[in-house]
Enzyme design. Structure first.
Site, PDB file in Angstrom:
ATOM      1  N   ASP A   1      44.973  62.383  39.642  1.00  0.00           N
ATOM      2  CA  ASP A   1      46.306  62.481  39.891  1.00  0.00           C
ATOM      3  C   ASP A   1      46.851  62.905  39.050  1.00  0.00           C
ATOM      4  O   ASP A   1      47.420  63.065  37.857  1.00  0.00           O
ATOM      5  CB  ASP A   1      46.457  60.660  39.521  1.00  0.00           C
ATOM      6  N   HIS A   2      48.400  64.341  39.198  1.00  0.00           N
ATOM      7  CA  HIS A   2      49.163  65.100  38.389  1.00  0.00           C
ATOM      8  C   HIS A   2      49.673  64.289  37.615  1.00  0.00           C
ATOM      9  O   HIS A   2      49.925  65.023  36.945  1.00  0.00           O
ATOM     10  CB  HIS A   2      49.639  65.988  39.442  1.00  0.00           C
ATOM     11  N   ARG A   3      49.680  63.257  37.654  1.00  0.00           N
ATOM     12  CA  ARG A   3      51.057  62.385  36.581  1.00  0.00           C
ATOM     13  C   ARG A   3      49.995  62.200  35.638  1.00  0.00           C
ATOM     14  O   ARG A   3      51.225  61.674  34.748  1.00  0.00           O
ATOM     15  CB  ARG A   3      51.321  60.776  37.543  1.00  0.00           C
TER      16      ARG A   3
END
Length: 455
Positions: A425-427
């Site tokens: 998850d790039h968040r």
């Protein structure tokens, strides 16, 4: 005095709202004991046998095999307690009825068995209606058109059969027996009072089913305006997987990185371990490597709370692993994997895998994961781009380990090579963190001694 008690589909836990009836274990007219399993249901998480908290005679079942019921919908009704001298059941004959062996009018005892979200304490005491002396029993008369759904006060299967044969809705009758019990005389009187034309007309299925019951028949070809072909309902495990994967794609901005690793030394280390004690699987070793990597890169053992706009880093590693079964893909969870060694992890993987194959995994064993390990190499493929198991933040995919040409110590050699894929998850992190995690995993695969520095 017999009482007809309604048993509703209990809350099976983990936020599940409905279940599919797989197989009824009792028939109408059967005598059941307290806590006896009466139906096998399949939720989106597992196959579960549901025990009944009452003992007595089954008077009605709601729902057909293959249909779905929401939590809280009527499942069956049971006549419990001792019978009148001319009755059809007694407390001792019912095996373990709540009023078994008790005097008439005593409070029924409840089940000691508890499923998640529902207790089976004693049902409320129902007061017997006393008819003034000199008054005869009332004749069976139709009840008002709008009858509230609930249990039908019928003990005898013969009375039910007679009503079915004449398409008579028992919910429209007022019984003349004790506590409103519907007797054969009531049904016969109602049959005589119904015109012949009405008695032969088919009843609407909706009028005889509880309003809260939801039975969803399978969709067949031609029932939709969409393309023709075989239609398979998305429900149960398949439906749950579809919902979770679709949600993952909608909500998580994922990215994938991968690397090839020389697993020759890892396989040699495993062979040495297995020669000195209980066998340890490759998956168990990879799981232990994952927990060590997550200790270094805790960003990947987290979840995102978008409402609060916060990243929640989780203190424990509850490691899920993908398992393919006849019922579909499931992800059992190894609790507190960070506290286990490779041997302990391997034993838990074996236990959960066997439970997955037999369909006996509990909802608690299928939820709460914080990171997932997916070994798709068992399908004979080298690589994949895993979809994150929402609401987790990452998944490590492992391909097959196969001999390949590899440059080892400056020379071309045949080595055991595996592809590792990390979807994250790039968040929760950027590529540098994800790459560092994956590189550490690959280093431990190529040089298992690297792992010793973190133990």
């Amino acid at each position: 005095m017999p009482q007809v008690l309604e048993f509703k589909l209990p809350d099976l836990g983990e936020g599940l709202t409905e279940a599919e009836i797989v197989r009824w274990l009792v028939e109408v007219g059967d005598v059941v004991a307290i806590d006896q399993p009466v139906v096998e249901v399949e939720t989106a998480k597992a196959m579960v046998e549901v025990p009944c908290p009452y003992g007595g005679v089954v008077t009605a079942r709601f729902g057909e095999e293959g249909g779905e019921l929401p939590v809280g919908a009527p499942l069956l009704t049971v006549a419990v307690g001792t019978a009148e001298p001319s009755g059809t059941m007694t407390g001792s004959g019912s095996g373990a009825g709540p009023a078994s062996g008790a005097a008439a009018g005593a409070e029924p005892s409840g089940s000691g068995n508890v499923l998640v979200g529902y207790g089976t304490g004693a049902p409320p005491v129902r007061r017997r209606r006393v008819r003034p002396e000199g008054l005869s029993a009332p004749a069976a008369v139709p009840a008002p058109a709008a009858v509230a759904p609930g249990p039908v006060a019928v003990v005898s299967p013969l009375v039910r059969k007679l009503a079915r044969q004449h398409d008579l809705d028992l919910r429209q009758l007022a019984g003349s027996g004790p506590d409103g019990l519907i007797l054969r005389a009531d049904v016969e009187s109602a049959i005589r009072s119904v015109p012949a034309a009405a008695s032969t007309s088919p009843m609407s299925a909706a009028s005889s089913a509880p309003s809260s019951q939801v039975v969803r028949p399978a969709v067949t070809a031609g029932a939709s305006t969409g393309p023709a072909g075989e239609r398979i309902p998305l429900r149960g495990v398949r439906g749950a997987v579809a919902d979770k994967l679709a949600r993952s794609r909608r909500e998580i901005p994922d990215a994938t990185c991968w690397v090839d690793a020389d697993a020759t030394e890892l396989m040699a280390a495993r062979a040495a371990m297995n020669g000195a004690g209980p066998k340890v699987s490759v998956l168990a070793l990879l799981a232990r490597i994952c927990t060590a990597a997550l200790a270094r890169y805790p960003e990947l053992n987290s979840t995102v709370d978008m409402e609060a706009r916060e990243i929640v880093r989780l203190p424990e590693v509850h490691l899920g692993f993908a398992a393919q079964t006849e019922r579909g893909l499931v992800v059992p969870v190894i609790r507190d994997a960070q506290t286990r060694n490779a041997e302990s992890v391997g034993a838990e993987i074996a236990r959960l895998t066997e439970a997955a194959r037999t369909g006996s995994l509990t909802p608690a064993e299928l939820t709460g994961g914080t990171f997932t390990l997916n070994n798709y190499g068992v399908f004979g493929v080298d690589g994949s781009t895993p979809i994150i198991n929402h609401p987790e933040a990452a998944m490590l995919g492992v391909g097959r380990i196969v001999p390949k040409p590899w440059v080892h110590e400056g020379e071309l050699a045949v080595r055991r090579v595996v592809q590792l894929s990390l979807t994250f998850d790039h968040r929760v992190c950027d590529g540098g963190t994800a790459g560092g995690f994956l590189r550490y995993v690959a280093d431990c695969v190529e040089q298992p001694a690297v792992l010793l520095r973190t133990l």
